[in-house]
Design a protein around this motif. Structure first.
Motif, PDB file in Angstrom:
ATOM      1  N   GLY A  44       0.776  -1.301  -0.024  1.00 36.26           N
ATOM      2  CA  GLY A  44      -0.033  -0.238  -0.057  1.00 36.26           C
ATOM      3  C   GLY A  44       0.777   1.149   0.033  1.00 36.26           C
ATOM      4  N   ASP A  45       2.153   1.200   0.437  1.00 35.28           N
ATOM      5  CA  ASP A  45       2.935   2.197   0.234  1.00 35.28           C
ATOM      6  C   ASP A  45       2.926   2.987  -1.180  1.00 35.28           C
ATOM      7  N   ARG A  46       2.857   4.307  -1.184  1.00 32.85           N
ATOM      8  CA  ARG A  46       3.296   5.087  -2.498  1.00 32.85           C
ATOM      9  C   ARG A  46       4.763   5.122  -2.675  1.00 32.85           C
ATOM     10  N   VAL A  47       5.264   4.739  -3.595  1.00 34.59           N
ATOM     11  CA  VAL A  47       6.722   4.906  -4.066  1.00 34.59           C
ATOM     12  C   VAL A  47       7.181   5.122  -5.517  1.00 34.59           C
ATOM     13  N   MET A  48       8.243   5.578  -5.542  1.00 32.83           N
ATOM     14  CA  MET A  48       8.792   5.980  -6.904  1.00 32.83           C
ATOM     15  C   MET A  48      10.266   5.264  -7.045  1.00 32.83           C
ATOM     16  N   ALA A  49      10.657   4.718  -7.934  1.00 32.60           N
ATOM     17  CA  ALA A  49      11.821   3.814  -8.071  1.00 32.60           C
ATOM     18  C   ALA A  49      12.434   4.089  -9.326  1.00 32.60           C
ATOM     19  N   LEU A  50      13.590   3.811  -9.215  1.00 28.62           N
ATOM     20  CA  LEU A  50      14.703   3.645 -10.606  1.00 28.62           C
ATOM     21  C   LEU A  50      14.968   2.053 -10.640  1.00 28.62           C
ATOM     22  N   VAL A  51      14.774   1.742 -11.979  1.00 26.39           N
ATOM     23  CA  VAL A  51      14.860   0.393 -12.559  1.00 26.39           C
ATOM     24  C   VAL A  51      15.593   0.262 -13.599  1.00 26.39           C
ATOM     25  N   HIS A  52      16.175  -1.085 -13.922  1.00 29.60           N
ATOM     26  CA  HIS A  52      17.039  -1.516 -15.077  1.00 29.60           C
ATOM     27  C   HIS A  52      16.214  -1.132 -16.193  1.00 29.60           C
ATOM     28  N   SER A  53      14.982  -1.875 -16.223  1.00 29.20           N
ATOM     29  CA  SER A  53      13.853  -1.679 -17.273  1.00 29.20           C
ATOM     30  C   SER A  53      12.629  -2.080 -16.608  1.00 29.20           C
ATOM     31  N   GLY A  54      11.454  -2.009 -17.498  1.00 28.40           N
ATOM     32  CA  GLY A  54      10.422  -2.817 -17.198  1.00 28.40           C
ATOM     33  C   GLY A  54       9.328  -1.621 -16.626  1.00 28.40           C
ATOM     34  N   ALA A  55       9.555  -0.297 -16.818  1.00 27.26           N
ATOM     35  CA  ALA A  55       8.534   0.418 -16.077  1.00 27.26           C
ATOM     36  C   ALA A  55       7.340   0.849 -16.900  1.00 27.26           C
ATOM     37  N   TYR A  56       7.559   0.535 -18.272  1.00 25.81           N
ATOM     38  CA  TYR A  56       6.170   0.603 -19.156  1.00 25.81           C
ATOM     39  C   TYR A  56       5.655  -0.407 -18.976  1.00 25.81           C
ATOM     40  N   ALA A  57       4.794  -0.690 -17.797  1.00 30.01           N
ATOM     41  CA  ALA A  57       4.022  -1.802 -17.570  1.00 30.01           C
ATOM     42  C   ALA A  57       3.044  -1.799 -16.465  1.00 30.01           C
ATOM     43  N   TRP A 106       2.363  -3.519 -13.986  1.00 31.40           N
ATOM     44  CA  TRP A 106       3.204  -4.181 -12.797  1.00 31.40           C
ATOM     45  C   TRP A 106       4.527  -4.186 -13.127  1.00 31.40           C
ATOM     46  N   ALA A 107       5.515  -3.817 -12.045  1.00 31.90           N
ATOM     47  CA  ALA A 107       6.851  -3.837 -12.358  1.00 31.90           C
ATOM     48  C   ALA A 107       7.489  -4.453 -10.817  1.00 31.90           C
ATOM     49  N   ILE A 108       8.906  -4.890 -11.045  1.00 35.32           N
ATOM     50  CA  ILE A 108       9.666  -5.311  -9.793  1.00 35.32           C
ATOM     51  C   ILE A 108      10.610  -4.240  -9.597  1.00 35.32           C
ATOM     52  N   VAL A 109      10.535  -3.879  -8.364  1.00 37.88           N
ATOM     53  CA  VAL A 109      11.682  -2.757  -7.990  1.00 37.88           C
ATOM     54  C   VAL A 109      12.299  -3.192  -6.855  1.00 37.88           C
ATOM     55  N   GLN A 110      13.708  -2.723  -6.842  1.00 35.27           N
ATOM     56  CA  GLN A 110      14.642  -3.073  -5.694  1.00 35.27           C
ATOM     57  C   GLN A 110      14.349  -2.083  -4.707  1.00 35.27           C
ATOM     58  N   GLU A 111      14.399  -2.490  -3.269  1.00 33.66           N
ATOM     59  CA  GLU A 111      14.191  -1.750  -2.304  1.00 33.66           C
ATOM     60  C   GLU A 111      15.271  -0.638  -2.198  1.00 33.66           C
ATOM     61  N   GLY A 112      16.626  -0.849  -2.482  1.00 30.89           N
ATOM     62  CA  GLY A 112      17.625   0.022  -2.574  1.00 30.89           C
ATOM     63  C   GLY A 112      17.541   1.246  -3.596  1.00 30.89           C
ATOM     64  N   ALA A 113      16.835   1.022  -4.628  1.00 33.30           N
ATOM     65  CA  ALA A 113      16.639   2.194  -5.336  1.00 33.30           C
ATOM     66  C   ALA A 113      15.226   2.608  -5.499  1.00 33.30           C
ATOM     67  N   THR A 114      14.545   2.617  -4.259  1.00 30.82           N
ATOM     68  CA  THR A 114      13.128   3.028  -4.032  1.00 30.82           C
ATOM     69  C   THR A 114      12.999   3.996  -3.028  1.00 30.82           C
ATOM     70  N   LEU A 115      12.179   4.888  -3.139  1.00 31.53           N
ATOM     71  CA  LEU A 115      12.234   6.151  -2.360  1.00 31.53           C
ATOM     72  C   LEU A 115      10.617   6.297  -2.259  1.00 31.53           C
ATOM     73  N   PRO A 116      10.260   6.765  -0.888  1.00 32.99           N
ATOM     74  CA  PRO A 116       8.776   7.054  -0.371  1.00 32.99           C
ATOM     75  C   PRO A 116       8.371   8.118  -1.522  1.00 32.99           C
ATOM     76  N   ILE A 117       7.331   8.487  -1.927  1.00 29.60           N
ATOM     77  CA  ILE A 117       6.784   9.543  -2.632  1.00 29.60           C
ATOM     78  C   ILE A 117       6.322  10.619  -1.507  1.00 29.60           C
ATOM     79  N   PRO A 118       6.720  12.085  -1.667  1.00 27.97           N
ATOM     80  CA  PRO A 118       6.455  12.935  -0.731  1.00 27.97           C
ATOM     81  C   PRO A 118       4.871  13.257  -0.787  1.00 27.97           C
ATOM     82  N   ASP A 119       4.300  13.557   0.067  1.00 29.61           N
ATOM     83  CA  ASP A 119       2.883  13.799   0.089  1.00 29.61           C
ATOM     84  C   ASP A 119       2.704  15.092  -0.910  1.00 29.61           C
ATOM     85  N   SER A 120       3.530  16.154  -1.246  1.00 34.14           N
ATOM     86  CA  SER A 120       3.406  17.159  -2.071  1.00 34.14           C
ATOM     87  C   SER A 120       3.233  16.585  -3.567  1.00 34.14           C
ATOM     88  N   LEU A 121       3.625  15.274  -3.928  1.00 33.64           N
ATOM     89  CA  LEU A 121       3.816  14.900  -5.192  1.00 33.64           C
ATOM     90  C   LEU A 121       2.621  13.753  -5.639  1.00 33.64           C
TER      91      LEU A 121
END
Length: 342
Positions: free
Chosen positions: A86-99, A101-116
């Protein structure tokens, strides 16, 4: 959640028309990974290069396009500690964002600030990770210094401008038209140079009392490599992040020695997750507070429905965009209309 998803691939090298939506099995997250329902995905120049056959994904990565996304966590894999379903997240991925559903690595993921919102968050990872790594870590831009940003209205350019200004630097930007120069000025640059009608070497030195900029961020390459050496200040740093104008050039490197210039370059996509996690932590500490305070925000050029991905890439190919182009996977009535300027 379903067992299949829609994803975009390039069926062969070429223009936007080679992009095709296909059905793929929904992936399962592994150790340190999460499955995210994608709500929006940013479009970047490397996506275009991959579509054209010039920038293949790293070994083992999916052929599905897309390097950044925003969405909600649906399934948490083993050893994920920070995020939950349920967390809102934004992530950098090797590939696969145009889908869907996508797999993301926790280390390259950040929480989305409430203002965005999701659209703005999808425009964050690729450009902010890249700018922070190259401008602030590798080129060591400091408050009070001057940076010359080539391509000031690109996604990278607008990000570099906003971050450099927010952190106390003077900014000069180049752009290819008077309209785009005005857009840079509207973003807060101290000066904008139309590279089609003005010599950026002469102009940038004039604007710095003939000293030259302390840092140059360049994605052009080609003839700009020699010209950047002519413009840069003594003890200056040049960060090369792409070669849109060509990777080969005839260069007199004497200024590199005489000015004690640092010339650095890097790519981000294939670098290990440990490095990306360090970048994510730096962004969490320094940049997310600026976003929450309203001092920095991704600039959105236009938003396209997922089904209109070819049109989105056609917009990128024109070079007319100012800021980021984003794909929306949302169907909410309050989402921007296809191709609408944000």
């Amino acid at each position: 959640m379903t067992s299949t998803l829609r994803a975009v691939i390039a069926r062969q090298p070429g223009g936007p028309e080679v992009l095709e939506m296909v059905n793929r099995p929904c992936p399962t997250p592994g150790i340190g990974e999460m499955l995210v329902r994608v709500r929006a995905a940013g479009i970047n120049r490397p996506d275009v290069m991959q579509r054209q056959g010039h920038y293949p994904p790293p070994p083992g990565a999916s052929d599905v396009l897309g390097l950044e996304l925003a969405g909600t966590v649906e399934v948490v894999g083993p050893n994920v500690r920070e995020f939950k379903q349920g967390d809102r997240v934004m992530a950098l991925v090797h590939s696969g964002a145009y889908a869907d559903w996508a797999i993301v690595q926790e280390g390259a993921t950040l929480p989305i600030p409430d203002s965005l919102d999701f659209t703005e968050a999808a425009a964050f990872p690729e450009t902010f990770f890249t700018v922070w790594s190259n401008v602030f870590e590798r080129a060591r831009l400091a408050p009070g210094e001057t940076i010359l940003v080539h391509g000031g209205t690109s996604g990278i350019g607008t990000t570099a401008i906003s971050l450099a200004k927010a952190l106390g630097s003077r900014v000069i930007a180049t752009a290819g038209s008077d309209e785009k120069c005005q857009a840079c000025l509207d973003l807060g640059v101290d000066a904008a140079i139309n590279y089609r009608t003005q010599d950026f070497v002469r102009e940038s030195r004039t604007l710095t009392d003939n000293r030259g900029p302390d840092v140059i961020l360049d994605m052009v390459g080609g003839e700009y490599i020699a010209r950047n050496l002519g413009a840069i200040a003594v003890d200056g740093r040049i960060a090369q992040i792409a070669f849109l104008g060509g990777a080969k050039a005839e260069v007199d490197f004497t200024p590199l020695l005489m000015k004690r210039v640092t010339l650095t370059g890097s790519t981000l996509r294939a670098r290990p997750i440990e490095m990306k996690a360090k970048l994510a932590n730096a962004l969490r500490q320094t940049v997310l507070p600026l976003i929450e305070a309203g001092k920095v925000k991704p600039l959105i050029d236009s938003v396209f429905a997922f089904e209109d991905v070819q049109d989105a890439h056609a917009r990128m190919d024109t070079g007319a965009h100012i800021g980021k182009i984003v794909l929306s996977m949302q169907n909410d009535e309050d989402q921007p209309k296809q191709g609408a300027r944000a």
